[in-house]
Scaffold this motif. Sequence first.
Motif, PDB file in Angstrom:
ATOM      1  N   ASP A   1      67.712   3.378  71.283  1.00  0.00           N
ATOM      2  CA  ASP A   1      67.701   2.255  70.340  1.00  0.00           C
ATOM      3  C   ASP A   1      69.278   2.195  70.073  1.00  0.00           C
ATOM      4  N   VAL A   2      70.167   1.489  70.632  1.00  0.00           N
ATOM      5  CA  VAL A   2      71.473   1.586  70.198  1.00  0.00           C
ATOM      6  C   VAL A   2      71.682   1.003  68.932  1.00  0.00           C
ATOM      7  N   GLU A   3      70.953   0.019  68.461  1.00  0.00           N
ATOM      8  CA  GLU A   3      71.259  -0.372  67.112  1.00  0.00           C
ATOM      9  C   GLU A   3      71.205   0.554  65.996  1.00  0.00           C
ATOM     10  N   VAL A   4      70.108   1.551  66.233  1.00  0.00           N
ATOM     11  CA  VAL A   4      69.762   2.738  65.209  1.00  0.00           C
ATOM     12  C   VAL A   4      71.025   3.596  65.613  1.00  0.00           C
ATOM     13  N   ASP A   5      71.518   3.814  66.808  1.00  0.00           N
ATOM     14  CA  ASP A   5      72.795   4.840  67.191  1.00  0.00           C
ATOM     15  C   ASP A   5      73.972   4.241  66.265  1.00  0.00           C
ATOM     16  N   GLY A   6      74.053   2.933  66.590  1.00  0.00           N
ATOM     17  CA  GLY A   6      75.186   2.419  65.936  1.00  0.00           C
ATOM     18  C   GLY A   6      75.499   2.392  64.258  1.00  0.00           C
ATOM     19  N   ALA A   7      74.144   2.043  63.767  1.00  0.00           N
ATOM     20  CA  ALA A   7      73.917   2.195  62.178  1.00  0.00           C
ATOM     21  C   ALA A   7      74.389   3.725  61.839  1.00  0.00           C
ATOM     22  N   ILE A   8      73.986   4.630  62.410  1.00  0.00           N
ATOM     23  CA  ILE A   8      74.180   5.922  62.082  1.00  0.00           C
ATOM     24  C   ILE A   8      75.627   6.483  62.215  1.00  0.00           C
ATOM     25  N   LEU A   9      76.042   5.864  63.304  1.00  0.00           N
ATOM     26  CA  LEU A   9      77.733   6.197  63.329  1.00  0.00           C
ATOM     27  C   LEU A   9      78.419   5.430  62.274  1.00  0.00           C
ATOM     28  N   GLU A  10      78.205   4.190  61.986  1.00  0.00           N
ATOM     29  CA  GLU A  10      78.718   3.359  61.272  1.00  0.00           C
ATOM     30  C   GLU A  10      78.602   4.142  59.696  1.00  0.00           C
ATOM     31  N   ALA A  11      77.427   4.567  59.501  1.00  0.00           N
ATOM     32  CA  ALA A  11      77.177   5.035  57.970  1.00  0.00           C
ATOM     33  C   ALA A  11      77.928   6.394  57.900  1.00  0.00           C
TER      34      ALA A  11
ATOM     35  N   ALA B   1      65.548   8.306  71.647  1.00  0.00           N
ATOM     36  CA  ALA B   1      65.374   7.784  73.210  1.00  0.00           C
ATOM     37  C   ALA B   1      63.806   7.803  73.475  1.00  0.00           C
ATOM     38  N   GLN B   2      63.105   6.982  74.064  1.00  0.00           N
ATOM     39  CA  GLN B   2      61.872   6.960  74.246  1.00  0.00           C
ATOM     40  C   GLN B   2      61.395   8.002  75.195  1.00  0.00           C
ATOM     41  N   LEU B   3      59.994   8.327  74.872  1.00  0.00           N
ATOM     42  CA  LEU B   3      59.444   9.611  75.429  1.00  0.00           C
ATOM     43  C   LEU B   3      59.102   9.417  76.860  1.00  0.00           C
ATOM     44  N   SER B   4      59.735  10.254  77.609  1.00  0.00           N
ATOM     45  CA  SER B   4      59.660  10.136  79.262  1.00  0.00           C
ATOM     46  C   SER B   4      58.014   9.832  79.906  1.00  0.00           C
ATOM     47  N   ASN B   5      57.211  10.652  78.974  1.00  0.00           N
ATOM     48  CA  ASN B   5      55.774  10.295  79.554  1.00  0.00           C
ATOM     49  C   ASN B   5      55.186   9.126  79.083  1.00  0.00           C
ATOM     50  N   LEU B   6      55.808   8.136  78.572  1.00  0.00           N
ATOM     51  CA  LEU B   6      55.374   6.742  78.342  1.00  0.00           C
ATOM     52  C   LEU B   6      55.191   5.729  79.488  1.00  0.00           C
ATOM     53  N   LEU B   7      56.007   6.069  80.562  1.00  0.00           N
ATOM     54  CA  LEU B   7      55.818   5.483  81.722  1.00  0.00           C
ATOM     55  C   LEU B   7      54.454   5.631  82.459  1.00  0.00           C
ATOM     56  N   ALA B   8      54.020   7.196  82.280  1.00  0.00           N
ATOM     57  CA  ALA B   8      52.944   7.431  83.050  1.00  0.00           C
ATOM     58  C   ALA B   8      51.667   6.997  82.150  1.00  0.00           C
ATOM     59  N   GLY B   9      51.746   7.016  80.873  1.00  0.00           N
ATOM     60  CA  GLY B   9      50.874   6.325  79.921  1.00  0.00           C
ATOM     61  C   GLY B   9      50.648   4.990  80.017  1.00  0.00           C
TER      62      GLY B   9
ATOM     63  N   HIS C   1      71.706  -1.510  80.478  1.00  0.00           N
ATOM     64  CA  HIS C   1      71.408  -0.608  79.237  1.00  0.00           C
ATOM     65  C   HIS C   1      72.718  -0.061  79.018  1.00  0.00           C
ATOM     66  N   PRO C   2      73.534  -0.149  77.929  1.00  0.00           N
ATOM     67  CA  PRO C   2      74.792   0.643  77.524  1.00  0.00           C
ATOM     68  C   PRO C   2      74.458   2.172  77.702  1.00  0.00           C
ATOM     69  N   ASP C   3      73.610   2.502  77.120  1.00  0.00           N
ATOM     70  CA  ASP C   3      73.421   4.167  76.953  1.00  0.00           C
ATOM     71  C   ASP C   3      73.068   4.983  78.247  1.00  0.00           C
ATOM     72  N   MET C   4      72.526   3.754  79.283  1.00  0.00           N
ATOM     73  CA  MET C   4      72.240   4.280  80.832  1.00  0.00           C
ATOM     74  C   MET C   4      73.593   4.658  81.483  1.00  0.00           C
ATOM     75  N   LEU C   5      74.583   3.955  80.983  1.00  0.00           N
ATOM     76  CA  LEU C   5      75.912   4.105  81.750  1.00  0.00           C
ATOM     77  C   LEU C   5      76.776   5.112  81.125  1.00  0.00           C
TER      78      LEU C   5
END
Length: 396
Positions: A111-121, A147-155, A206-210
């Motif tokens: 969630d890059v918006e939450v990442d950004g909010a944490i860094l800004e604060a 980051a989302q849980l990896s096993n969500l895809l299988a689920g 997605h920015p975080d993937m790069l």
Amino acid sequence: MMSERDVLITGLGLVTCFGEGPEAHWSAITSGEAEPRLDSTRFAPYTIHPLPEIDWGRQIPKRGDQRQMETWQRLGTYAAGMALDDAGLKGDEEACARMDMIVSAAGGERDVEVDGAILEAARTREDRGVLVNEKLTTELRPTLFLAQLSNLLAGNISIVHKVTGSSHTFMGEEGSSIAAIQTAAARIRSGQSSHVLVGASFQTEHPDMLLGYDLGGFLEREGWRPLWSRDQGKGGGVVTGSAGVFLVLESRARAEARGQKAYAAIRNVVSGYADRPLGGLTAEITRMLADLELPSGPLLAISGASGAHEATTAERDALSAGGDIAVRGIAALFGHVKEAQFPLAVALAALCIANRSAVPPVETGVETLFDGVPERVLATTIGYHRAEGMALLEPA
């Protein structure tokens, strides 16, 4: 000699920058006019191979299911449904209830918006531990972390397609999908499984993937250049893409009992984990080639080489010394698709076997022609900075 526990590929689900499905991909890469599909503007100075427009409803009919998935999950769930369709198992509740599933997945999109909010604060607060706890408890859904849980895809595959046998999720970039396919094949050969859904998805848009590639200095910085010559330019050599790739693997006994035609058989899968800082990668690739017991004579190789300088150079050198091997660097067309790289190489190798034809050179003048029918095809993936694997495929 044939065995009832031979591992057959009976279904392919493919989604890449070239579209959807085995037929579309085979047509695109054998037309002689395949050109890389690129986007050099959204993530400049980096270039990516973007996804086409996808009607997710064709494989994920409920909009509610679509909404709660990020793109990487939709990609994998969509490709898994295509593989089940292709194998004639979609909607067969009894078969899907007994089908095992092995998924290769990363931690999911952040969630890059939450990442950004944490860094800004954090710029104006000293109690950063308290800050992080505040944001984690107020900004995120309780079932997730940043980051989302990896096993969500299988689920999600289980929910949407009713694949409810045993389920395993492996993490670890390219190495996770090598382990996934190797494990699935071993389960079928041992009699532990009769049919397995196995695959991966990767969404690079997605920015975080790069970010991970960028921090390691692996990304190419001069747009797109031919795969095998990227060590001559600026940047790390990797140009990424997005893909969802799933395979249905089935024992010969089960496939023949239901009259299902197979693309190819997986003869063997080998893996390695070279100590790269000590220069052991070329030797490890050579060891894997020996373990596969390659046939004599000309051999076609579908290479998942990423373009990363060290790994790609080591693979090129080892394959060049390994005999009469005609190599096809698929990342030049599809981009490097991380967890999906090995499944993609295996899928394209299976298409060569099924169509009794070789993929033409991707880079004319560098890759050699292959005359005749490819009776066995090598699929390789040498991780851009760790893990390596190969599979040898033959007619079913």
